[in-house]
Design a protein around this motif. Structure first.
Motif, PDB file in Angstrom:
ATOM      1  N   ALA A 183       6.444   5.850  -2.080  1.00 39.43           N
ATOM      2  CA  ALA A 183       6.538   4.637  -2.894  1.00 39.43           C
ATOM      3  C   ALA A 183       5.210   3.730  -2.524  1.00 39.43           C
ATOM      4  O   ALA A 183       4.827   3.052  -3.152  1.00 39.43           O
ATOM      5  CB  ALA A 183       7.708   3.989  -2.824  1.00 39.43           C
ATOM      6  N   HIS A 184       4.860   3.712  -1.158  1.00 36.17           N
ATOM      7  CA  HIS A 184       4.038   2.888  -0.362  1.00 36.17           C
ATOM      8  C   HIS A 184       2.653   2.853  -1.180  1.00 36.17           C
ATOM      9  O   HIS A 184       2.217   2.149  -1.733  1.00 36.17           O
ATOM     10  CB  HIS A 184       3.995   3.167   1.088  1.00 36.17           C
ATOM     11  CG  HIS A 184       3.016   2.008   1.632  1.00 36.17           C
ATOM     12  ND1 HIS A 184       3.309   1.307   2.910  1.00 36.17           N
ATOM     13  CD2 HIS A 184       1.560   1.783   1.623  1.00 36.17           C
ATOM     14  CE1 HIS A 184       2.207   0.539   3.100  1.00 36.17           C
ATOM     15  NE2 HIS A 184       1.322   0.753   2.412  1.00 36.17           N
ATOM     16  N   PRO A 185       2.118   4.011  -1.165  1.00 39.22           N
ATOM     17  CA  PRO A 185       0.617   4.249  -1.772  1.00 39.22           C
ATOM     18  C   PRO A 185       0.722   4.235  -3.170  1.00 39.22           C
ATOM     19  O   PRO A 185      -0.322   3.775  -3.746  1.00 39.22           O
ATOM     20  CB  PRO A 185       0.374   5.776  -1.125  1.00 39.22           C
ATOM     21  CG  PRO A 185       1.285   6.553  -1.046  1.00 39.22           C
ATOM     22  CD  PRO A 185       2.303   5.499  -0.536  1.00 39.22           C
ATOM     23  N   ILE A 186       1.831   4.816  -3.735  1.00 37.17           N
ATOM     24  CA  ILE A 186       1.618   4.394  -5.293  1.00 37.17           C
ATOM     25  C   ILE A 186       1.933   2.845  -5.634  1.00 37.17           C
ATOM     26  O   ILE A 186       1.012   2.631  -6.492  1.00 37.17           O
ATOM     27  CB  ILE A 186       3.117   5.161  -5.984  1.00 37.17           C
ATOM     28  CG1 ILE A 186       3.290   6.474  -5.476  1.00 37.17           C
ATOM     29  CG2 ILE A 186       3.295   4.716  -7.441  1.00 37.17           C
ATOM     30  CD1 ILE A 186       2.122   7.421  -6.468  1.00 37.17           C
ATOM     31  N   LEU A 187       2.492   2.173  -5.090  1.00 39.67           N
ATOM     32  CA  LEU A 187       2.566   0.792  -5.374  1.00 39.67           C
ATOM     33  C   LEU A 187       1.029   0.116  -4.793  1.00 39.67           C
ATOM     34  O   LEU A 187       0.548  -0.564  -5.710  1.00 39.67           O
ATOM     35  CB  LEU A 187       3.391  -0.083  -4.308  1.00 39.67           C
ATOM     36  CG  LEU A 187       3.417  -1.679  -4.637  1.00 39.67           C
ATOM     37  CD1 LEU A 187       3.904  -1.961  -6.191  1.00 39.67           C
ATOM     38  CD2 LEU A 187       4.597  -2.173  -3.770  1.00 39.67           C
ATOM     39  N   ASP A 188       0.351   0.670  -3.836  1.00 31.92           N
ATOM     40  CA  ASP A 188      -0.854   0.380  -3.631  1.00 31.92           C
ATOM     41  C   ASP A 188      -1.954   0.208  -4.724  1.00 31.92           C
ATOM     42  O   ASP A 188      -3.009  -0.239  -4.713  1.00 31.92           O
ATOM     43  CB  ASP A 188      -1.390   0.775  -2.325  1.00 31.92           C
ATOM     44  CG  ASP A 188      -0.784   0.018  -1.003  1.00 31.92           C
ATOM     45  OD1 ASP A 188      -0.277  -0.863  -1.183  1.00 31.92           O
ATOM     46  OD2 ASP A 188      -0.898   0.700   0.118  1.00 31.92           O
ATOM     47  N   CYS A 189      -1.550   1.494  -5.445  1.00 33.47           N
ATOM     48  CA  CYS A 189      -2.709   1.897  -6.453  1.00 33.47           C
ATOM     49  C   CYS A 189      -2.928   0.924  -7.506  1.00 33.47           C
ATOM     50  O   CYS A 189      -3.920   0.820  -8.247  1.00 33.47           O
ATOM     51  CB  CYS A 189      -2.274   3.329  -7.084  1.00 33.47           C
ATOM     52  SG  CYS A 189      -2.538   4.883  -6.083  1.00 33.47           S
ATOM     53  N   PHE A 190      -1.823  -0.089  -7.625  1.00 30.40           N
ATOM     54  CA  PHE A 190      -2.057  -1.010  -8.548  1.00 30.40           C
ATOM     55  C   PHE A 190      -2.603  -2.178  -8.162  1.00 30.40           C
ATOM     56  O   PHE A 190      -3.091  -2.979  -8.933  1.00 30.40           O
ATOM     57  CB  PHE A 190      -0.502  -1.452  -9.196  1.00 30.40           C
ATOM     58  CG  PHE A 190       0.237  -0.517  -9.750  1.00 30.40           C
ATOM     59  CD1 PHE A 190       0.153  -0.115 -11.051  1.00 30.40           C
ATOM     60  CD2 PHE A 190       1.022   0.300  -8.837  1.00 30.40           C
ATOM     61  CE1 PHE A 190       0.751   0.700 -11.752  1.00 30.40           C
ATOM     62  CE2 PHE A 190       1.988   1.142  -9.530  1.00 30.40           C
ATOM     63  CZ  PHE A 190       1.798   1.476 -11.065  1.00 30.40           C
ATOM     64  N   THR A 191      -3.228  -2.187  -6.992  1.00 29.46           N
ATOM     65  CA  THR A 191      -4.014  -3.290  -6.404  1.00 29.46           C
ATOM     66  C   THR A 191      -5.674  -3.057  -6.380  1.00 29.46           C
ATOM     67  O   THR A 191      -5.872  -2.046  -6.728  1.00 29.46           O
ATOM     68  CB  THR A 191      -3.597  -3.736  -4.824  1.00 29.46           C
ATOM     69  OG1 THR A 191      -4.112  -2.654  -4.257  1.00 29.46           O
ATOM     70  CG2 THR A 191      -2.114  -3.999  -5.014  1.00 29.46           C
ATOM     71  N   PRO A 192      -6.129  -4.091  -6.135  1.00 32.74           N
ATOM     72  CA  PRO A 192      -7.760  -3.581  -6.568  1.00 32.74           C
ATOM     73  C   PRO A 192      -8.381  -2.991  -5.231  1.00 32.74           C
ATOM     74  O   PRO A 192      -9.544  -2.625  -5.175  1.00 32.74           O
ATOM     75  CB  PRO A 192      -8.488  -5.041  -6.309  1.00 32.74           C
ATOM     76  CG  PRO A 192      -7.329  -6.010  -6.935  1.00 32.74           C
ATOM     77  CD  PRO A 192      -6.032  -5.426  -6.232  1.00 32.74           C
ATOM     78  N   TYR A 193      -7.645  -2.887  -4.100  1.00 33.85           N
ATOM     79  CA  TYR A 193      -8.404  -2.385  -3.107  1.00 33.85           C
ATOM     80  C   TYR A 193      -8.544  -0.804  -3.063  1.00 33.85           C
ATOM     81  O   TYR A 193      -9.611  -0.338  -2.449  1.00 33.85           O
ATOM     82  CB  TYR A 193      -7.272  -2.446  -1.568  1.00 33.85           C
ATOM     83  CG  TYR A 193      -7.984  -2.532  -0.280  1.00 33.85           C
ATOM     84  CD1 TYR A 193      -8.471  -3.532   0.395  1.00 33.85           C
ATOM     85  CD2 TYR A 193      -8.008  -1.037   0.192  1.00 33.85           C
ATOM     86  CE1 TYR A 193      -8.826  -3.390   1.805  1.00 33.85           C
ATOM     87  CE2 TYR A 193      -8.548  -1.161   1.591  1.00 33.85           C
ATOM     88  CZ  TYR A 193      -8.980  -2.206   2.372  1.00 33.85           C
ATOM     89  OH  TYR A 193      -9.405  -1.935   3.398  1.00 33.85           O
ATOM     90  N   GLY A 194      -7.878  -0.118  -3.628  1.00 33.43           N
ATOM     91  CA  GLY A 194      -8.095   1.216  -3.846  1.00 33.43           C
ATOM     92  C   GLY A 194      -7.282   2.199  -2.754  1.00 33.43           C
ATOM     93  O   GLY A 194      -7.253   1.745  -1.489  1.00 33.43           O
TER      94      GLY A 194
END
Length: 340
Positions: A107-118
């Motif tokens: 769930a951690h990287p999936i959520l991160d995908c929505f942010t601009p960082y990449g």
């Protein structure tokens, strides 16, 4: 996203899998699982002496789908062996723990995908960084309602069905807000496209994202052959197009950006960057233009900037090296937020 958000999401995953069996301990272990991918920040500094390489390591393999599978089995097995001892024998299964860590880590990287960082979701097979750019790395409207729901869960006994109800409520509320940010992203993109067209800017690509802590004030940067064009738009703006558009020269010819570390830096910025010489001989300021300035009228207030220097036969950076924004800069940000 930020560490607190990932802890809350991980805790919710833990509750879903093992809440009925081990109560609040499920929240704790889920929170641990949700934190594991971000340990690459510390591991990167141990593996690399170069700040560029260490920065590129973050949101790499430890944020990938493959790591979620591997980590789930490793940490699930460890947790099972440590937990199922003494009176707790037979209370959980190894499958329970593997499933808990898979959900919380994945769930951690999936959520991160929505942010601009990449996020390099497909590492090590691809270094492509997924970034939907619809929510800020820190957004209290996503995190706080979710956090409140998870805190409430603590006060119910493990077999009380209200634990799961509150957990689901947190997930539903945060997901609803995430869907709003996605819809808002499409709206903002249309505003920026029309604004650049109205300003007669023949861009070849552009990128937009919300500013920090909110989904109201957005920032966009467009690119043509020689320049970038940065602008802001707020949901509180009375007009259907942006106001001031800053022209930022690329200055890419100041350095040979094909050198290995500099090439990594441009990859990190998705080629949205500008460079200029600093007063000290041999040093340059590198600004990652994907991220907005604090003062919407001053490119020098960009927080995401680095000092580039050559040392020990390679290029390196001093991260976030610059003059901190002042009260006037924050005042300008606030004014722009309210559409003033």
């Amino acid at each position: 996203m930020d560490s607190l958000t990932q802890i809350v999401l991980g805790a919710a995953c833990g509750e879903i899998v093992l809440g009925k069996k081990i109560g609040n301990k499920a929240l704790l272990f889920g929170a641990i699982g949700g934190t594991i991918p971000d340990l690459d920040v510390f591991i990167g500094k141990l593996l690399y002496n170069n700040e560029i390489q260490a920065m590129a390591f973050h949101r790499g393999f430890m944020h990938s789908i493959l790591f979620a599978f591997i980590g789930a089995f490793i940490f699930g097995w460890i947790a099972y062996k440590l937990y199922n001892t003494g009176k707790r024998t037979q209370t959980t299964t190894q499958k329970d723990w593997i499933w808990l860590f898979f959900l919380s880590i994945f769930a951690h990287p999936i959520l991160d995908c929505f942010t601009p960082y990449g996020t390099q979701l497909f590492a090590p097979f691809s270094d492509y960084r997924i970034a939907f750019n619809n929510i800020s790395v820190v957004d209290p409207l996503y995190t706080l309602p979710f956090l409140i729901c998870v805190i409430v869960v603590f006060f119910f006994k493990r077999k009380n069905p209200k634990r799961l109800q509150w957990t689901k409520a947190g997930i539903y509320i945060s997901t609803t807000y995430m869907l709003f940010t996605i819809a808002n992203k499409f709206y903002m993109d249309s505003i920026f496209q029309n604004s650049f067209k109205k300003a007669n800017i023949a861009y070849k690509r552009f990128s937009s994202q919300p500013t920090i802590f909110n989904n109201i004030l957005w920032y966009a940067v467009a690119e043509d052959k020689n320049n970038y064009y940065a602008t802001f738009y707020s949901l509180f703006d009375s007009k259907s197009y942006t106001g001031k558009i800053l022209t930022i020269p690329k200055n890419h010819d100041l350095l040979n950006m094909e050198e290995e570390n500099l090439k990594t830096l441009t990859w990190f910025s998705n080629d949205y960057y500008n460079i200029y010489k600093k007063e000290k001989v041999g040093t340059y300021k590198y600004v990652d233009l994907r991220y907005p300035m604090i003062n919407p009228e001053d490119i020098n207030t960009s927080v995401f900037n680095f000092t580039i220097f050559f040392e020990n036969e390679e290029w390196n950076i001093l991260p976030f090296d610059g003059t901190p924004p002042n009260k006037e800069d924050f005042a300008k940000f606030t004014e722009r937020f309210w559409g003033i």
